[in-house]
Design a protein around this motif. Sequence first.
Motif, PDB file in Angstrom:
ATOM      1  N   GLU A   2      -0.102  16.133  -6.304  1.00 41.43           N
ATOM      2  CA  GLU A   2       0.351  14.803  -5.898  1.00 41.43           C
ATOM      3  C   GLU A   2       0.034  14.453  -4.441  1.00 41.43           C
ATOM      4  O   GLU A   2      -0.392  13.336  -4.161  1.00 41.43           O
ATOM      5  N   PRO A   3       0.205  15.371  -3.470  1.00 45.02           N
ATOM      6  CA  PRO A   3      -0.188  14.997  -2.104  1.00 45.02           C
ATOM      7  C   PRO A   3      -1.670  14.641  -2.002  1.00 45.02           C
ATOM      8  O   PRO A   3      -2.043  13.726  -1.260  1.00 45.02           O
ATOM      9  N   VAL A   4      -2.507  15.350  -2.753  1.00 41.43           N
ATOM     10  CA  VAL A   4      -3.943  15.073  -2.717  1.00 41.43           C
ATOM     11  C   VAL A   4      -4.242  13.712  -3.334  1.00 41.43           C
ATOM     12  O   VAL A   4      -5.091  12.958  -2.828  1.00 41.43           O
ATOM     13  N   PHE A   5      -3.560  13.372  -4.406  1.00 44.79           N
ATOM     14  CA  PHE A   5      -3.763  12.052  -5.004  1.00 44.79           C
ATOM     15  C   PHE A   5      -3.411  10.942  -4.005  1.00 44.79           C
ATOM     16  O   PHE A   5      -4.096   9.920  -3.925  1.00 44.79           O
ATOM     17  N   MET A   6      -2.340  11.144  -3.235  1.00 44.67           N
ATOM     18  CA  MET A   6      -1.988  10.146  -2.225  1.00 44.67           C
ATOM     19  C   MET A   6      -3.057  10.063  -1.141  1.00 44.67           C
ATOM     20  O   MET A   6      -3.414   8.977  -0.682  1.00 44.67           O
ATOM     21  N   ILE A   7      -3.559  11.224  -0.729  1.00 41.04           N
ATOM     22  CA  ILE A   7      -4.631  11.258   0.269  1.00 41.04           C
ATOM     23  C   ILE A   7      -5.856  10.508  -0.245  1.00 41.04           C
ATOM     24  O   ILE A   7      -6.422   9.638   0.446  1.00 41.04           O
ATOM     25  N   LEU A   8      -6.273  10.812  -1.462  1.00 44.53           N
ATOM     26  CA  LEU A   8      -7.473  10.197  -2.021  1.00 44.53           C
ATOM     27  C   LEU A   8      -7.260   8.710  -2.303  1.00 44.53           C
ATOM     28  O   LEU A   8      -8.203   7.916  -2.189  1.00 44.53           O
ATOM     29  N   GLY A   9      -6.040   8.328  -2.651  1.00 41.25           N
ATOM     30  CA  GLY A   9      -5.749   6.909  -2.841  1.00 41.25           C
ATOM     31  C   GLY A   9      -5.943   6.124  -1.563  1.00 41.25           C
ATOM     32  O   GLY A   9      -6.552   5.039  -1.552  1.00 41.25           O
ATOM     33  N   GLN A  10      -5.434   6.663  -0.453  1.00 43.15           N
ATOM     34  CA  GLN A  10      -5.616   6.001   0.838  1.00 43.15           C
ATOM     35  C   GLN A  10      -7.094   5.936   1.218  1.00 43.15           C
ATOM     36  O   GLN A  10      -7.581   4.895   1.679  1.00 43.15           O
ATOM     37  N   SER A  11      -7.821   7.024   1.022  1.00 46.28           N
ATOM     38  CA  SER A  11      -9.236   7.046   1.382  1.00 46.28           C
ATOM     39  C   SER A  11     -10.050   6.094   0.516  1.00 46.28           C
ATOM     40  O   SER A  11     -10.982   5.431   1.008  1.00 46.28           O
ATOM     41  N   ALA A  12      -9.713   6.002  -0.762  1.00 40.59           N
ATOM     42  CA  ALA A  12     -10.412   5.077  -1.654  1.00 40.59           C
ATOM     43  C   ALA A  12     -10.214   3.640  -1.200  1.00 40.59           C
ATOM     44  O   ALA A  12     -11.152   2.827  -1.201  1.00 40.59           O
ATOM     45  N   ALA A  13      -8.987   3.310  -0.825  1.00 42.62           N
ATOM     46  CA  ALA A  13      -8.695   1.954  -0.361  1.00 42.62           C
ATOM     47  C   ALA A  13      -9.444   1.643   0.927  1.00 42.62           C
ATOM     48  O   ALA A  13      -9.964   0.527   1.113  1.00 42.62           O
ATOM     49  N   THR A  14      -9.502   2.605   1.820  1.00 43.07           N
ATOM     50  CA  THR A  14     -10.241   2.419   3.072  1.00 43.07           C
ATOM     51  C   THR A  14     -11.703   2.107   2.776  1.00 43.07           C
ATOM     52  O   THR A  14     -12.291   1.169   3.346  1.00 43.07           O
ATOM     53  N   ALA A  15     -12.293   2.887   1.890  1.00 42.74           N
ATOM     54  CA  ALA A  15     -13.699   2.663   1.529  1.00 42.74           C
ATOM     55  C   ALA A  15     -13.891   1.305   0.864  1.00 42.74           C
ATOM     56  O   ALA A  15     -14.887   0.611   1.128  1.00 42.74           O
ATOM     57  N   ALA A  16     -12.947   0.909   0.012  1.00 48.29           N
ATOM     58  CA  ALA A  16     -13.065  -0.376  -0.678  1.00 48.29           C
ATOM     59  C   ALA A  16     -13.078  -1.533   0.318  1.00 48.29           C
ATOM     60  O   ALA A  16     -13.911  -2.450   0.220  1.00 48.29           O
ATOM     61  N   VAL A  17     -12.166  -1.500   1.272  1.00 46.13           N
ATOM     62  CA  VAL A  17     -12.090  -2.585   2.259  1.00 46.13           C
ATOM     63  C   VAL A  17     -13.325  -2.591   3.155  1.00 46.13           C
ATOM     64  O   VAL A  17     -13.909  -3.647   3.434  1.00 46.13           O
ATOM     65  N   LEU A  18     -13.753  -1.429   3.611  1.00 44.10           N
ATOM     66  CA  LEU A  18     -14.935  -1.366   4.459  1.00 44.10           C
ATOM     67  C   LEU A  18     -16.178  -1.843   3.713  1.00 44.10           C
ATOM     68  O   LEU A  18     -17.062  -2.483   4.299  1.00 44.10           O
ATOM     69  N   ALA A  19     -16.253  -1.539   2.424  1.00 40.98           N
ATOM     70  CA  ALA A  19     -17.390  -2.008   1.629  1.00 40.98           C
ATOM     71  C   ALA A  19     -17.389  -3.532   1.519  1.00 40.98           C
ATOM     72  O   ALA A  19     -18.445  -4.175   1.594  1.00 40.98           O
ATOM     73  N   ILE A  20     -16.204  -4.113   1.350  1.00 42.73           N
ATOM     74  CA  ILE A  20     -16.104  -5.581   1.318  1.00 42.73           C
ATOM     75  C   ILE A  20     -16.553  -6.160   2.650  1.00 42.73           C
ATOM     76  O   ILE A  20     -17.350  -7.112   2.708  1.00 42.73           O
ATOM     77  N   GLN A  21     -16.052  -5.595   3.733  1.00 40.24           N
ATOM     78  CA  GLN A  21     -16.397  -6.098   5.065  1.00 40.24           C
ATOM     79  C   GLN A  21     -17.890  -5.967   5.359  1.00 40.24           C
ATOM     80  O   GLN A  21     -18.495  -6.846   5.987  1.00 40.24           O
ATOM     81  N   SER A  22     -18.487  -4.874   4.890  1.00 45.42           N
ATOM     82  CA  SER A  22     -19.898  -4.623   5.159  1.00 45.42           C
ATOM     83  C   SER A  22     -20.818  -5.262   4.124  1.00 45.42           C
ATOM     84  O   SER A  22     -22.049  -5.188   4.271  1.00 45.42           O
ATOM     85  N   LYS A  23     -20.221  -5.826   3.067  1.00 52.55           N
ATOM     86  CA  LYS A  23     -20.977  -6.465   1.986  1.00 52.55           C
ATOM     87  C   LYS A  23     -21.977  -5.499   1.357  1.00 52.55           C
ATOM     88  O   LYS A  23     -23.141  -5.826   1.116  1.00 52.55           O
ATOM     89  N   VAL A  24     -21.468  -4.280   1.093  1.00 52.86           N
ATOM     90  CA  VAL A  24     -22.267  -3.271   0.411  1.00 52.86           C
ATOM     91  C   VAL A  24     -21.407  -2.634  -0.674  1.00 52.86           C
ATOM     92  O   VAL A  24     -20.186  -2.805  -0.710  1.00 52.86           O
ATOM     93  N   SER A  25     -22.036  -1.892  -1.556  1.00 49.72           N
ATOM     94  CA  SER A  25     -21.274  -1.113  -2.526  1.00 49.72           C
ATOM     95  C   SER A  25     -20.638   0.070  -1.816  1.00 49.72           C
ATOM     96  O   SER A  25     -21.124   0.510  -0.757  1.00 49.72           O
ATOM     97  N   PRO A  26     -19.551   0.624  -2.360  1.00 47.14           N
ATOM     98  CA  PRO A  26     -18.971   1.830  -1.757  1.00 47.14           C
ATOM     99  C   PRO A  26     -19.984   2.978  -1.674  1.00 47.14           C
ATOM    100  O   PRO A  26     -19.931   3.795  -0.745  1.00 47.14           O
ATOM    101  N   GLN A  27     -20.891   3.023  -2.637  1.00 47.20           N
ATOM    102  CA  GLN A  27     -21.902   4.081  -2.627  1.00 47.20           C
ATOM    103  C   GLN A  27     -22.851   3.948  -1.428  1.00 47.20           C
ATOM    104  O   GLN A  27     -23.401   4.952  -0.971  1.00 47.20           O
ATOM    105  N   LYS A  28     -23.053   2.724  -0.941  1.00 45.35           N
ATOM    106  CA  LYS A  28     -23.979   2.504   0.180  1.00 45.35           C
ATOM    107  C   LYS A  28     -23.253   2.358   1.526  1.00 45.35           C
ATOM    108  O   LYS A  28     -23.888   2.105   2.549  1.00 45.35           O
ATOM    109  N   LEU A  29     -21.942   2.517   1.513  1.00 46.96           N
ATOM    110  CA  LEU A  29     -21.181   2.420   2.754  1.00 46.96           C
ATOM    111  C   LEU A  29     -21.545   3.589   3.678  1.00 46.96           C
ATOM    112  O   LEU A  29     -21.464   4.753   3.266  1.00 46.96           O
TER     113      LEU A  29
END
Length: 557
Positions: free
Chosen positions: A512-539
């Motif tokens: 469970e702690p790891v799931f919380m860690i990965l949830g936060q990191s996934a959200a960070t990547a999602a927002v940065l991808a939106i801001q950068s106008k790229v896919s998460p894979q190309k972030l």
Amino acid sequence: MKLLISLLTLTVLCSWSSPLNHVSPKAVTRTADVIIYGGTSAAVTAAVQVKKMGRSVIVVSPDKHLGGLSSGGLGFTDTGDKSVIGGLARAFYGRLYDHYQKPGSWTWEKREQFGNKGQGTPALDGANRTMWIFEPHAAEQVFEDYVRENNITVYRNEYLDRATIGRATGGVQKRGNVIQSFRTLSGTLYVGKMFIDVTYEGDLMAAAGVSYHVGREANSVYGEEFNGVQPGVFQHGHYFKTNVSPYKTPGDPKSGLLPEVSPEPIGEKGSGDNKIQAYCFRMCLSNHPDNRIPFAKPAGYDPARYELLARVFANGYTETFNKYDLIPNRKTDTNNHGPFSTDYLGKNYDYPEATYERRREIIRDHELYQKGLMYFLQNDPRVPADVHERMQQWGLPKDEFTDNGGWPHQIYVREARRMIGEFVMREADALGKTTVPNSIGMGSYSLDAHNAQRYVKADGFVQNEGDIGVHPKQPYSIAYGSILPKETECANLLVPVAMSASHIAYGSIRMEPVFMILGQSAATAAVLAIQSKVSPQKLPYEKLKAVLLKDGQRLTL
């Protein structure tokens, strides 16, 4: 004629309704930058992170209660090396520390009386202001506080339309490799720029057409040692230490097998199969007379179902209470322990791909099995007297899961679908033997898989198989690519829970702690991808890494 029959069939299907397939005549469209599907602990940390970064978010939860297992009975946290738990995950345990500093939080015992130790460190860690062992309702309140304080929009009892599971049609609308929206069974459409699947089952991932695996890979697939079928590997106490006959008449195969023993022959060592490790409910029990609901005889109770356990007791078994781990206020987080316990072996194989109706049947079957086990331990004359006496002191707590009679609202889905993504975490990675690319968090717990089957050995005695517990030599990093689908399959989805790992590597990551860690990191990547106008894979990873470190994530040793 065929067209007429098809139309009649469609009419019948559309006219039948249940709580899980009713389409509202007032279906609406809801829009946000990031749509999170699921109600687990990762859902909350992901949503908080999106809000912190200034973007809109909607949590679409099939569950009424938020937090998954973290608020569903797993209060004795599986942590490993706590020093690598950072970010919002660490803040969660900090809030629990603050909760238990309040005198009013100690209802059934005084704080000074609670002397339980966690996994290697004190449960109440004053030096680091963290609390690692806690009551379910306290954890759920922290999650709800996060939602309230961050003004997070949550829609509950909203189930993804999985009518065409495994293909990018039906409930999930895609344009090329990009999800445009998904529909729930209420008829509501959720439209977003980025999507995050935080379910234990990986339902959105599968419905979006992303590759995944169910079951145990053969060791040959990823060059591993502890994946696949593992007869004779006993890492815990969850196996038959003495010879026990699996037959109704001991020693007589013609009499037939006892309940809870598979007639299926075991596979070759190291071979793959479709079996998954057993599920159970992490029961919270109370031994306070004023806060205890006695175990009643469950519907359809048959004491013969537990004959194997009676034979284990007859052979001198004394470990019944080894996993009644104490949490505050005279309660437990009760986990599986021993050769015949709360793990319901072999009865969850179809759960990952099952319909919602079938999943409810499986969950109900697990509940009746486990309640029957508790009743057996408290009442059956074949159970030793000392076990009877101690068991009768325990019951379900009146002040937990109050809308469900004290019974947990979340079954322990230890493993279901696992994505096959941009990077697959493997045994060597989770043992800390490699350097993985682009870390987004860390794990450290043992490679921990529970039994997957109970079978008859060649010598005619019963045995369990699948229980593994291998310790990593040091904490390890988790690769960014392990939460990313292949870009050709989906370019705006992140999967931090049903993530990309082999069966045995997932045995460590699935905490469970790891799931919380990965949830936060996934959200960070999602927002940065939106801001950068790229896919998460190309972030660019360096951009992601900078924000993760700023927000307190631990990425490497």
